[in-house]
Design a protein around this motif. Structure first.
Motif, PDB file in Angstrom:
ATOM      1  N   TYR A 160       0.822  -1.211   0.000  1.00  0.00           N
ATOM      2  CA  TYR A 160       0.000   0.000   0.000  1.00  0.00           C
ATOM      3  C   TYR A 160       0.861   1.268   0.000  1.00  0.00           C
ATOM      4  N   VAL A 161       0.309   2.308  -0.592  1.00  0.00           N
ATOM      5  CA  VAL A 161       0.903   3.635  -0.544  1.00  0.00           C
ATOM      6  C   VAL A 161      -0.245   4.647  -0.487  1.00  0.00           C
ATOM      7  N   GLY A 162      -0.117   5.652   0.368  1.00  0.00           N
ATOM      8  CA  GLY A 162      -1.205   6.623   0.469  1.00  0.00           C
ATOM      9  C   GLY A 162      -0.850   7.782   1.369  1.00  0.00           C
ATOM     10  N   TYR A 163      -1.662   8.811   1.297  1.00  0.00           N
ATOM     11  CA  TYR A 163      -1.364  10.042   2.034  1.00  0.00           C
ATOM     12  C   TYR A 163      -2.664  10.744   2.414  1.00  0.00           C
ATOM     13  N   VAL A 164      -2.702  11.279   3.629  1.00  0.00           N
ATOM     14  CA  VAL A 164      -3.836  12.096   4.076  1.00  0.00           C
ATOM     15  C   VAL A 164      -3.518  13.550   3.736  1.00  0.00           C
ATOM     16  N   ASP A 165      -4.300  14.151   2.852  1.00  0.00           N
ATOM     17  CA  ASP A 165      -4.045  15.524   2.411  1.00  0.00           C
ATOM     18  C   ASP A 165      -4.484  16.541   3.456  1.00  0.00           C
ATOM     19  N   GLU A 166      -5.647  16.315   4.044  1.00  0.00           N
ATOM     20  CA  GLU A 166      -6.194  17.291   4.977  1.00  0.00           C
ATOM     21  C   GLU A 166      -7.047  16.580   6.022  1.00  0.00           C
ATOM     22  N   VAL A 167      -6.939  17.055   7.245  1.00  0.00           N
ATOM     23  CA  VAL A 167      -7.790  16.549   8.311  1.00  0.00           C
ATOM     24  C   VAL A 167      -8.164  17.719   9.209  1.00  0.00           C
ATOM     25  N   TRP A 214      -5.615   9.968  -0.379  1.00  0.00           N
ATOM     26  CA  TRP A 214      -5.648   8.937  -1.414  1.00  0.00           C
ATOM     27  C   TRP A 214      -4.845   7.720  -0.947  1.00  0.00           C
ATOM     28  N   VAL A 215      -5.145   6.572  -1.542  1.00  0.00           N
ATOM     29  CA  VAL A 215      -4.427   5.347  -1.214  1.00  0.00           C
ATOM     30  C   VAL A 215      -4.547   4.377  -2.384  1.00  0.00           C
ATOM     31  N   ALA A 216      -3.492   3.616  -2.618  1.00  0.00           N
ATOM     32  CA  ALA A 216      -3.499   2.631  -3.706  1.00  0.00           C
ATOM     33  C   ALA A 216      -2.681   1.410  -3.289  1.00  0.00           C
ATOM     34  N   ASP A 217      -2.898   0.322  -4.012  1.00  0.00           N
ATOM     35  CA  ASP A 217      -2.157  -0.927  -3.800  1.00  0.00           C
ATOM     36  C   ASP A 217      -1.210  -1.113  -4.982  1.00  0.00           C
ATOM     37  N   ARG A 218       0.093  -1.008  -4.727  1.00  0.00           N
ATOM     38  CA  ARG A 218       1.070  -1.114  -5.815  1.00  0.00           C
ATOM     39  C   ARG A 218       1.143  -2.513  -6.408  1.00  0.00           C
ATOM     40  N   ASP A 219       0.538  -3.503  -5.719  1.00  0.00           N
ATOM     41  CA  ASP A 219       0.485  -4.853  -6.278  1.00  0.00           C
ATOM     42  C   ASP A 219      -0.746  -5.054  -7.164  1.00  0.00           C
ATOM     43  N   ASP A 220      -1.695  -4.133  -7.058  1.00  0.00           N
ATOM     44  CA  ASP A 220      -2.920  -4.241  -7.854  1.00  0.00           C
ATOM     45  C   ASP A 220      -3.458  -2.843  -8.121  1.00  0.00           C
ATOM     46  N   TRP A 221      -2.915  -2.181  -9.135  1.00  0.00           N
ATOM     47  CA  TRP A 221      -3.270  -0.795  -9.441  1.00  0.00           C
ATOM     48  C   TRP A 221      -4.706  -0.648  -9.934  1.00  0.00           C
ATOM     49  N   LYS A 222      -5.324  -1.730 -10.344  1.00  0.00           N
ATOM     50  CA  LYS A 222      -6.698  -1.661 -10.865  1.00  0.00           C
ATOM     51  C   LYS A 222      -7.739  -1.565  -9.759  1.00  0.00           C
ATOM     52  N   LYS A 223      -7.338  -1.853  -8.539  1.00  0.00           N
ATOM     53  CA  LYS A 223      -8.281  -1.939  -7.428  1.00  0.00           C
ATOM     54  C   LYS A 223      -8.393  -0.610  -6.691  1.00  0.00           C
ATOM     55  N   SER A 224      -9.612  -0.270  -6.270  1.00  0.00           N
ATOM     56  CA  SER A 224      -9.835   0.867  -5.381  1.00  0.00           C
ATOM     57  C   SER A 224     -10.066   0.324  -3.976  1.00  0.00           C
ATOM     58  N   LEU A 225      -9.299   0.823  -3.015  1.00  0.00           N
ATOM     59  CA  LEU A 225      -9.337   0.301  -1.651  1.00  0.00           C
ATOM     60  C   LEU A 225     -10.392   1.008  -0.803  1.00  0.00           C
ATOM     61  N   ARG A 226     -10.722   0.385   0.315  1.00  0.00           N
ATOM     62  CA  ARG A 226     -11.578   1.008   1.315  1.00  0.00           C
ATOM     63  C   ARG A 226     -10.701   1.423   2.496  1.00  0.00           C
ATOM     64  N   LYS A 276      -2.961  13.119 -12.038  1.00  0.00           N
ATOM     65  CA  LYS A 276      -1.594  12.822 -11.609  1.00  0.00           C
ATOM     66  C   LYS A 276      -1.469  11.450 -10.955  1.00  0.00           C
ATOM     67  N   LEU A 277      -2.521  11.029 -10.226  1.00  0.00           N
ATOM     68  CA  LEU A 277      -2.432   9.703  -9.617  1.00  0.00           C
ATOM     69  C   LEU A 277      -2.444   8.602 -10.672  1.00  0.00           C
ATOM     70  N   ASP A 278      -3.004   8.889 -11.835  1.00  0.00           N
ATOM     71  CA  ASP A 278      -2.992   7.898 -12.912  1.00  0.00           C
ATOM     72  C   ASP A 278      -1.615   7.803 -13.580  1.00  0.00           C
ATOM     73  N   GLU A 279      -0.685   8.644 -13.127  1.00  0.00           N
ATOM     74  CA  GLU A 279       0.675   8.608 -13.676  1.00  0.00           C
ATOM     75  C   GLU A 279       1.641   7.873 -12.759  1.00  0.00           C
ATOM     76  N   LEU A 280       1.135   7.333 -11.646  1.00  0.00           N
ATOM     77  CA  LEU A 280       1.998   6.631 -10.701  1.00  0.00           C
ATOM     78  C   LEU A 280       2.577   5.344 -11.277  1.00  0.00           C
ATOM     79  N   ASP A 281       1.831   4.744 -12.190  1.00  0.00           N
ATOM     80  CA  ASP A 281       2.248   3.466 -12.771  1.00  0.00           C
ATOM     81  C   ASP A 281       1.522   3.296 -14.116  1.00  0.00           C
ATOM     82  N   PRO A 282       2.097   2.581 -15.058  1.00  0.00           N
ATOM     83  CA  PRO A 282       1.397   2.349 -16.330  1.00  0.00           C
ATOM     84  C   PRO A 282       0.022   1.726 -16.159  1.00  0.00           C
TER      85      PRO A 282
END
Length: 397
Positions: free
Chosen positions: A3-10, A18-30, A51-57
């Motif tokens: 996983y990789v992700g960041y809290v922009d504002e709280v 945002w958060v993503a799984d670098r092992d499965d870029w097609k998936k949206s996490l909860r 820009k997040l769509d540029e993290l990986d092909p």
């Protein structure tokens, strides 16, 4: 799972990131939103963000989330807010997790501005350049950077108007709707300030006196101190040791101007005008708006500027954009003289850079009279509707 992700504002009202799984870029996490260790919300991070769509092909970019709390967190308690991928021990990176409780601050510095410089104008009149000149003076505080559109005075002027308004149960709050869900993020007119609640006072004029005299005076004092506290902090942050004025823009609207003047009786106002035909050209070049739409907006603002000029007194200075461009040193000197401040040598290199990034003509001089070549014959004919304004301020007709 990587996983990789960041809290922009709280804050007390929402959490985003945002958060993503670098092992499965097609998936949206909860993700779980935890407040003081308890899961308050579970949401799918599936909003697309550029820009997040540029993290990986294989990245889809649909990894963002934006959660508004149904009940805002209390301002009276310190609380920790964390975000975790659901079903895991992975917590998103965040710069801030603690939301502090409010607390009293008895310190008030004597080194605060005493009054605002109000730059009253419409769009595309060179207001950003004038604000940049004001910001160069060591005794004037200007918040932010280009285009200098922090309008704290205007905000509190409208807040003042709202708080002293008579109740309106049809368009604003009703007594039985104060705690309704849709009102948790907004506050309307006080529902108790109406004749229907006049039985609170034996004398019905008591409520009228309270709303007309005591309440606005109390609010004006409170709001004035808040604004000055803000600009004290800005001055300290900018290392301004002796702030005399703070400067803000405002549109030529009655309630914003008069509200600011009510809170600050020593307001100094600069009425900035420009040949409306050039305003139309600049506005169309800047945002691509249709000619008729720009004409309507310009005429409306122009009428307000004419009204202000007609009632102008010693607290209002008229400033022409053309003078500011063609005779900058003399005009800026006159401006600071009007404010009772020592003249300074302006940063012309900085002004040139500002013009290059903000203007819609090649040079400042080229922005004057551009209507003669930029407008069609039909459009120039339409601009004759501006003749009363042009005549009042001495422009060529």
């Amino acid at each position: 799972m990587d996983y990789v992700g960041y809290v922009d504002e709280v804050n007390r009202f929402r959490v985003s990131g945002w958060v993503a799984d670098r092992d499965d870029w097609k998936k949206s996490l909860r993700v779980d939103i935890l407040v003081e260790g308890q899961v308050l919300n579970v949401v799918k991070a599936a909003i697309f963000r550029p820009k997040l769509d540029e993290l990986d092909p294989d990245a889809t970019g649909s990894y963002s989330f934006n959660v508004h709390f149904s009940n805002p967190l209390s301002m009276y308690q310190q609380q920790e807010v964390l975000v975790r991928v659901t079903g895991s021990n992975f917590y998103l990176t965040q710069d801030q997790s603690e939301i502090k409780a409010i607390s009293p601050d008895p310190t008030v510095s004597v080194l605060r501005p005493v009054a605002p410089v109000l730059l009253t104008t419409m769009g595309r009149t060179g207001s950003t350049a004038v604000m940049a000149s004001l910001a160069q003076h060591p005794n004037i505080v200007v918040a932010g950077t280009r285009p200098f559109e922090i309008e704290l005075g205007c905000y509190y002027a409208y807040a003042l108007r709202t708080h002293v308004a008579n109740a309106d149960h049809e368009k604003s709050l009703a007594t039985d709707r104060i705690t309704a869900g849709e009102n948790k993020y907004q506050i309307g007119f006080n529902p108790y300030f109406r004749k229907g609640h006049g039985e609170v006072f034996k004398n019905p004029m008591v409520l009228d006196h309270f709303m007309t005299n005591r309440l606005p005076a109390r609010l004006a004092t409170a709001f004035r101190e808040i604004i000055l506290d803000y600009y004290e902090e800005v001055a300290r942050d900018q290392a301004i040791d002796y702030p005399i004025f703070f400067a803000e823009k405002t549109l030529p609207e009655r309630d914003s101007r008069l509200g600011i003047r009510y809170m600050f009786p020593k307001t100094k106002e600069i009425l900035l005008i420009r040949d409306l035909r050039d305003v139309v050209c600049s506005a169309r070049s800047s945002n691509g708006s249709a000619f008729d739409r720009v004409m309507d907006a310009t005429k409306s603002a122009a009428r307000n500027l004419q009204t202000i000029d007609a009632a102008r007194n010693d607290s209002v200075m008229l400033l022409k954009y053309e003078d500011f461009v063609l005779d900058n040193a003399r005009t800026v000197g006159r401006l600071f003289g009007y404010l009772g401040l020592a003249p300074i040598v302006s940063d012309q290199d900085g002004m040139s850079t500002l013009f290059a990034t903000h203007a819609t003509s090649v040079t400042p001089a080229a922005s004057i009279g551009r209507w003669k070549k930029d407008l069609t014959a039909e459009q120039r004919k339409r601009c004759e509707e501006f003749n009363p304004f042009l005549d009042q301020f001495g422009y060529e007709i």
